[in-house]
Design an enzyme around this catalytic site. Structure first.
Site, short mmCIF file in Angstrom:
data_model
loop_
_atom_site.label_atom_id
_atom_site.label_comp_id
_atom_site.label_asym_id
_atom_site.label_seq_id
_atom_site.Cartn_x
_atom_site.Cartn_y
_atom_site.Cartn_z
N GLY A 1 1.06 -1.13 0.30
CA GLY A 1 0.25 -0.14 0.24
C GLY A 1 0.69 1.24 0.01
CD GLN B 1 3.89 5.57 3.10
OE1 GLN B 1 2.21 5.46 2.49
NE2 GLN B 1 4.33 5.19 3.26
CB CYS C 1 5.55 2.32 8.03
SG CYS C 1 5.06 3.50 6.69
CG LEU C 2 6.29 1.15 1.43
CD1 LEU C 2 6.52 1.56 0.34
CD2 LEU C 2 7.42 0.02 1.53
CG HIS D 1 0.56 1.22 7.25
ND1 HIS D 1 1.00 1.03 8.52
CD2 HIS D 1 0.75 2.28 6.45
CE1 HIS D 1 2.73 1.83 7.91
NE2 HIS D 1 2.10 2.49 7.22
CD GLU D 2 -0.69 3.09 3.06
OE1 GLU D 2 -0.11 3.88 2.68
OE2 GLU D 2 -0.37 1.83 2.52
CG HIS E 1 1.12 7.08 5.49
ND1 HIS E 1 2.03 7.57 6.12
CD2 HIS E 1 0.91 5.74 5.68
CE1 HIS E 1 3.00 6.81 6.58
NE2 HIS E 1 2.29 5.27 6.10
C1 LIG Z 1 0.16 -4.29 7.15
S1 LIG Z 1 0.04 -2.31 6.24
C2 LIG Z 1 1.99 -1.80 5.66
C3 LIG Z 1 1.67 -1.46 4.03
C4 LIG Z 1 2.95 -0.36 3.97
N1 LIG Z 1 2.40 0.53 3.20
C5 LIG Z 1 2.96 1.93 3.04
O1 LIG Z 1 3.42 2.12 3.77
C6 LIG Z 1 3.85 -1.46 3.42
O2 LIG Z 1 3.06 -1.81 1.77
N2 LIG Z 1 5.10 -1.56 3.74
C7 LIG Z 1 5.72 -2.34 3.42
C8 LIG Z 1 7.16 -2.38 4.24
C9 LIG Z 1 4.89 -4.08 3.44
O3 LIG Z 1 4.60 -4.12 4.54
N3 LIG Z 1 5.47 -4.77 2.86
C10 LIG Z 1 5.34 -6.45 3.11
C11 LIG Z 1 5.15 -7.27 1.85
O4 LIG Z 1 6.48 -6.61 0.98
C12 LIG Z 1 5.76 -6.95 4.05
O5 LIG Z 1 5.49 -7.90 4.72
O6 LIG Z 1 6.97 -6.63 4.75
FE LIG Z 2 3.59 3.64 6.14
#
Ligand SMILES: CSCC[C@H](NC=O)C(=O)N[C@@H](C)C(=O)N[C@@H](CO)C(=O)O
Ligand SMILES: [Fe+2]
Length: 266
Positions: free
Chosen positions: A78, A83, A126-127, A168-169, A172
């Site tokens: 997501g 972000q 979270c990215l 989560h999004e 933000h």
């Molecule tokens: C569980 S909600 C996470 C949403 C987040 N979005 C933005 O920050 C996100 O995509 N985080 C990644 C680090 C994530 O959860 N990635 C997955 C797939 O690689 C993971 O299991 O780490």
């Molecule tokens: Fe995030």
């Protein structure tokens, strides 16, 4: 109780109840240069107010395409517009995390109309916090009203991982006006006129409403496990920009105690 809202009744972080309509994004607010880059904590962009989108044109479609692109490249499931440096109410999701697999969902100006009473824990990443994972408690399902990339309104019920990613999004993009409302009322009741004056100003002009980040929802114990990693990101920001970190984990937590909760539940 792990991850429970700290002040559940008054501290709702629900956008739909803001007294003023959100400001509408201008074409300049939606301008971007690909490739998009992930904004990392503690960049103040992550805490800035996100504007409502009302033009559903080719530029928006291109932005959505670029957001999916960077989300897949960075192993995300997501991504919210702030972000990638865009302070507008837009998010993209694909809980499968792979192009061509699962379902891509685009939500513009989303609002939550219902949260489930049932809460669940999940180890979130979270990215904008590279490599940091920790437990966050959230409602298991949500009912959402939003627009799609063409501007068409829709309602969707999500549960399980899609509901998790959405929430989560959505955080933000949050505006937690209740935080200021509480401060305003307390200041009035306690006859703290300087604070009352400041709160009135914030309340009327809403210049510094904040996005909610996943650590705002962590219990003190969980937060202790990632505190050093957050401080290391703050230090990196200071070394890179030459400016003091706009927030520090200890001070942030003190202020945020009354600011984060969930909305209506059923
Ligand atoms: C569980 S909600 C996470 C949403 C987040 N979005 C933005 O920050 C996100 O995509 N985080 C990644 C680090 C994530 O959860 N990635 C997955 C797939 O690689 C993971 O299991 O780490
Ligand atoms: Fe995030």
């Amino acid at each position: 109780m792990p991850g429970a809202p700290l002040v559940p009744v008054v501290a709702q972080a629900r956008r739909g109840s803001s007294l003023k309509e959100d400001e509408v994004a201008s074409p300049a607010d939606l301008q971007f240069e690909p490739p998009l880059k992930i904004v990392v904590y503690p960049d103040p962009i992550l805490r800035a107010k996100n504007k409502r989108i009302d033009s559903f044109d080719d530029n928006l479609k291109k932005l959505v395409h670029e957001m999916f692109d960077v989300m897949y490249k960075t192993d995300g499931i997501g991504l919210s517009a702030p972000q990638v440096g865009m302070n507008v109410q837009l998010m993209v999701l694909n809980p499968a995390g792979e192009r061509g697999v699962g379902e891509e969902i685009v939500l513009v100006n989303p609002r939550v109309s219902r949260y489930s009473k049932k809460m669940v824990l999940f180890n979130e990443g979270c990215l904008s916090f590279p490599g940091i994972y920790a437990d966050v408690q959230r409602p298991e399902s949500v009912k959402i009203d939003a627009r799609d990339v063409n501007g068409a309104r829709f309602t969707v019920n999500l549960s399980g991982l899609p509901a998790r990613v959405f929430q989560h999004e959505f955080d933000h993009l949050q505006v937690s006006i209740q935080h200021f409302l509480i401060q305003y009322i307390i200041a009035f009741l306690m006859k703290n006129y300087p604070l009352y004056f400041i709160s009135s100003f914030i309340f009327l002009w809403q210049p510094c409403l904040q996005g909610v980040l996943f650590f705002d929802r962590m219990t003190e114990g969980v937060l202790d496990g990632i505190r050093a990693q957050l401080q290391s990101l703050e230090k990196k920001y200071e070394d890179k920009t030459g400016f003091p970190s706009p927030e520090r984990i200890d001070e942030t937590r003190k202020k945020k105690k009354v600011a984060v909760g969930f909305g209506k539940s059923s």
